[in-house]
Design an enzyme around this catalytic site. Structure first.
Site, PDB file in Angstrom:
ATOM      1  N   LYS A   1      97.542  29.378  64.055  1.00 36.23           N
ATOM      2  CA  LYS A   1      96.478  28.915  64.959  1.00 36.23           C
ATOM      3  C   LYS A   1      97.077  28.208  66.173  1.00 36.23           C
ATOM      4  O   LYS A   1      97.783  27.210  66.035  1.00 36.23           O
ATOM      5  CB  LYS A   1      95.539  27.967  64.206  1.00 36.23           C
ATOM      6  CG  LYS A   1      94.482  27.283  65.091  1.00 36.23           C
ATOM      7  CD  LYS A   1      93.527  26.407  64.277  1.00 36.23           C
ATOM      8  CE  LYS A   1      92.599  25.578  65.165  1.00 36.23           C
ATOM      9  NZ  LYS A   1      91.698  24.699  64.393  1.00 36.23           N
TER      10      LYS A   1
ATOM     11  N   LYS B   1      83.420  16.967  69.620  1.00 37.27           N
ATOM     12  CA  LYS B   1      84.001  15.969  68.726  1.00 37.27           C
ATOM     13  C   LYS B   1      83.670  14.565  69.245  1.00 37.27           C
ATOM     14  O   LYS B   1      83.582  14.357  70.452  1.00 37.27           O
ATOM     15  CB  LYS B   1      85.526  16.131  68.664  1.00 37.27           C
ATOM     16  CG  LYS B   1      85.981  17.358  67.878  1.00 37.27           C
ATOM     17  CD  LYS B   1      87.487  17.410  67.750  1.00 37.27           C
ATOM     18  CE  LYS B   1      87.937  18.658  66.992  1.00 37.27           C
ATOM     19  NZ  LYS B   1      87.470  18.712  65.593  1.00 37.27           N
TER      20      LYS B   1
ATOM     21  N   ARG C   1      88.958  29.397  62.799  1.00 37.99           N
ATOM     22  CA  ARG C   1      88.736  30.610  61.992  1.00 37.99           C
ATOM     23  C   ARG C   1      88.367  31.791  62.869  1.00 37.99           C
ATOM     24  O   ARG C   1      88.619  32.938  62.514  1.00 37.99           O
ATOM     25  CB  ARG C   1      87.671  30.328  60.923  1.00 37.99           C
ATOM     26  CG  ARG C   1      86.300  30.060  61.450  1.00 37.99           C
ATOM     27  CD  ARG C   1      85.407  29.376  60.435  1.00 37.99           C
ATOM     28  NE  ARG C   1      85.755  27.951  60.272  1.00 37.99           N
ATOM     29  CZ  ARG C   1      85.154  27.128  59.415  1.00 37.99           C
ATOM     30  NH1 ARG C   1      84.185  27.571  58.645  1.00 37.99           N
ATOM     31  NH2 ARG C   1      85.528  25.869  59.337  1.00 37.99           N
TER      32      ARG C   1
HETATM   33  N1  BES Z   1      91.097  21.375  64.561  1.00 39.44           N
HETATM   34  C1  BES Z   1      90.030  20.979  63.709  1.00 39.44           C
HETATM   35  C2  BES Z   1      90.518  20.483  62.353  1.00 39.44           C
HETATM   36  C3  BES Z   1      91.347  19.236  62.337  1.00 39.44           C
HETATM   37  C4  BES Z   1      90.775  18.029  62.013  1.00 39.44           C
HETATM   38  C5  BES Z   1      92.705  19.271  62.574  1.00 39.44           C
HETATM   39  C6  BES Z   1      91.539  16.866  61.962  1.00 39.44           C
HETATM   40  C7  BES Z   1      93.464  18.120  62.532  1.00 39.44           C
HETATM   41  C8  BES Z   1      92.897  16.923  62.215  1.00 39.44           C
HETATM   42  C9  BES Z   1      89.088  22.151  63.459  1.00 39.44           C
HETATM   43  O1  BES Z   1      88.968  23.048  64.501  1.00 39.44           O
HETATM   44  C10 BES Z   1      87.744  21.585  63.198  1.00 39.44           C
HETATM   45  O2  BES Z   1      87.199  21.009  64.085  1.00 39.44           O
HETATM   46  N2  BES Z   1      87.242  21.753  61.985  1.00 39.44           N
HETATM   47  C11 BES Z   1      85.967  21.270  61.631  1.00 39.44           C
HETATM   48  C12 BES Z   1      85.233  22.390  60.935  1.00 39.44           C
HETATM   49  C13 BES Z   1      83.790  22.118  60.713  1.00 39.44           C
HETATM   50  C14 BES Z   1      83.080  22.100  62.044  1.00 39.44           C
HETATM   51  C15 BES Z   1      83.219  23.168  59.819  1.00 39.44           C
HETATM   52  C16 BES Z   1      86.142  20.095  60.692  1.00 39.44           C
HETATM   53  O3  BES Z   1      87.015  20.147  59.829  1.00 39.44           O
HETATM   54  O4  BES Z   1      85.430  19.111  60.857  1.00 39.44           O
HETATM   55 ZN    ZN Z   2      90.532  23.202  65.789  1.00 38.80          ZN
HETATM   56 MN    MN Z   3      87.491  22.513  65.889  1.00 40.57          MN
END
Ligand code: BES
Ligand code: ZN
Ligand code: MN
Length: 497
Positions: free
Chosen positions: A265, A277, A351
């Site tokens: 990724k 976020k 994803r």
């Molecule tokens: N890049 C983030 C995941 C992440 C979180 C990496 C903390 C490193 C530290 C990913 O793209 C994301 O935002 N995931 C979400 C998914 C959710 C929206 C289903 C998450 O984990 O909150």
């Molecule tokens: Zn991400």
């Molecule tokens: Mn994300």
């Protein structure tokens, strides 16, 4: 940088000599006895007084006061022989090399044979030592003005051993390659999003291709449109930076078969998109290309060691931004595989880009297995913390091989379940084939289950490094910050396949 000499040269080095001692039978450890005698029994006295310790990971410095040519003897305690594993040895050596750096030691001899036990051979010691020497004192490049990097680094090491030097030399090359691969990944993750765009990652990959003779391919936006990569393109839609699909191909065998696909990724910054976020969660999202960095780090190792294997690295890269043109929740997009996706959360973007990368690796490079690495979910951090990488698979045999590589590499992974019940949930959209975010429940698993839809009948292992990609504290084998996790696991897997 590395030299191998017989142990009779123990006291010919000027600055320092390093000696390992175990808790048991110190008198019988011949090198200890030699040093002790040279110092008129002082070592025995120091140990008795508690000034020198043979406990695990104790680093003691003894000044020789002109009794011998070498100015200092560093004594590394290794504890009880039977308790020592390769990983514990590596950590102890990490602590030692950090100390040498603090003391500004630039050249030293190490009595390699003093480390050897019935369980741990001279070759293993050499490999572990070479790796620890590269990763432990590593420091990140920064952008501070007037930051004259503490340039004082160990430059020359003489390994003292009476064992055959050829296998030791090989082991050193391997350990160093692993170490450099790890540092490559660490440094890439550290670079901020404004200075490391998808185009910059592509440039970096190209430099690597030139250095190691990989074939390189980049897809630009137009080519992605022609190929129908609607998932990667949707994530890129809100950005002014062009997306890139980056491919490095390494053919180590005559025929292009049995190909390992490494997919990483490469989100250069993740704002979350319209599913924005919160202000605390967005800081640090420059590291959302940790999977890409791990794959590039592994390719760095592969390029140095040239195993007889076929490997293709595929990196989907873009940032995930907000603007009038950005994709939105409720959008339905069509991936390269033809499967349609209902976007319920634009923050579940990893994803999406991986989906098209997996499809591309299968269609264009005929991979027989896929290992993807991604900072994919916050859920995996909640489940496993920051020391264990979450894994999922559709093929137990491949998983076993990856797990065993991870053990050899000293990187912890733990398998999360994947079955029909989870499959149903990613297929639960009423408007498209798939749903990119079925909700909060098991969301680390949901992300993996989504990827499984694209791996389909190709053997696949997914590694979620959201928790392990960075360390909040400095540790024996590295500084605080990006860890370069999974470089060693991926490289070990390919090397011993
Ligand atoms: N890049 C983030 C995941 C992440 C979180 C990496 C903390 C490193 C530290 C990913 O793209 C994301 O935002 N995931 C979400 C998914 C959710 C929206 C289903 C998450 O984990 O909150
Ligand atoms: Zn991400
Ligand atoms: Mn994300």
């Amino acid at each position: 940088m590395f030299e191998i000499k017989p142990t009779s040269e123990m006291f010919t080095q000027k600055e320092a000599v390093i000696l390992a001692i175990y808790e048991e039978n110190k008198q019988q450890q011949p090198f200890y006895s030699q040093c002790n005698d040279a110092l008129d029994g002082a070592l025995d006295q120091y140990i008795q007084d508690g000034d020198v310790s043979n406990h695990y990971k104790a680093v003691s410095k003894v000044f020789t006061l002109n009794k011998i040519k070498t100015k200092r003897i560093y004594i590394l305690g290794l504890g009880k022989k039977e308790k020592l594993t390769n990983q514990r040895l590596k950590s102890a050596l990490g602590a030692l090399f950090k100390q040498l750096q603090k003391d500004k030691i630039t050249e030293t001899s190490i009595v390699l044979d003093s480390f050897v036990t019935d369980e741990i051979s001279a070759e293993v010691v050499a490999e572990v030592m070479a790796e620890a020497m590269v990763v432990a004192p590593f420091q990140f490049d920064t952008y501070q003005s007037g930051n004259n990097k503490p340039a004082i680094m160990l430059e020359s090491i003489t390994l003292l051993s009476d064992q055959a030097s050829l296998p030791i030399n090989h082991a050193i090359q391997k350990g160093r390659a692993m170490g450099y691969g790890v540092n490559t990944a660490r440094q890439l993750v550290q670079i901020p999003g404004n200075l490391l765009t998808a185009t910059d990652i592509a440039e970096y990959a190209k430099t690597m291709a030139v250095e190691y003779g990989f074939e390189v391919e980049f897809l630009n936006k137009q080519e992605m449109e022609q190929l129908g990569m609607g998932a990667l393109l949707a994530v890129n839609q809100g950005s002014v930076e062009p997306p890139k699909m980056i491919v490095l191909k390494y053919q180590g065998r005559e025929v292009w078969d049995d190909v390992t696909g490494l997919v990483g990724k490469g989100i250069t910054f993740d704002t979350g998109g319209y599913s924005l976020k919160p202000k605390d969660g967005i800081v640090g999202m420059k590291g959302d290309m940790g999977g890409a960095a791990a794959v590039l780090g592994a390719m760095d190792v592969i390029g140095r060691l040239k195993p007889k294997q076929n490997v293709v690295a595929v990196i989907p890269s873009t940032d995930n931004m907000v603007s009038g043109s950005a994709f939105k929740p409720d959008d339905v997009i069509t991936s390269m595989s033809g499967k349609t996706i209902e976007v319920l959360n634009t923050d579940a973007e990893g994803r999406l880009v991986l989906a098209d990368a997996i499809t591309y690796a299968k269609k264009q490079y005929q991979v027989s297995s896929i290992i993807d690495v991604a900072t994919l979910t916050g859920g995996v951090v909640v489940a496993l913390g920051d020391q264990v990488t979450g894994a999922m698979t559709n093929d137990e045999t491949l998983y076993q091989a990856i797990e065993s590589a991870s053990k050899q590499a000293g990187e912890h992974i733990w398998q999360l379940p994947y079955n029909d019940l989870y499959q149903e949930q990613v297929r639960s959209s009423s408007i498209a084939d798939l749903n990119n975010s079925p909700g909060r429940k098991a969301h680390a698993i949901m992300a993996g289950a989504f990827l499984a839809e694209f791996a389909d009948d190709t053997s696949w292992v997914h590694l979620d490094i959201a928790g392990t990609s960075e360390s909040e504290v400095s540790y024996d084998l590295g500084p605080k910050g990006p860890t370069g996790v999974m470089v060693r696991t991926l490289a070990s897997y390919v090397l011993r396949k």
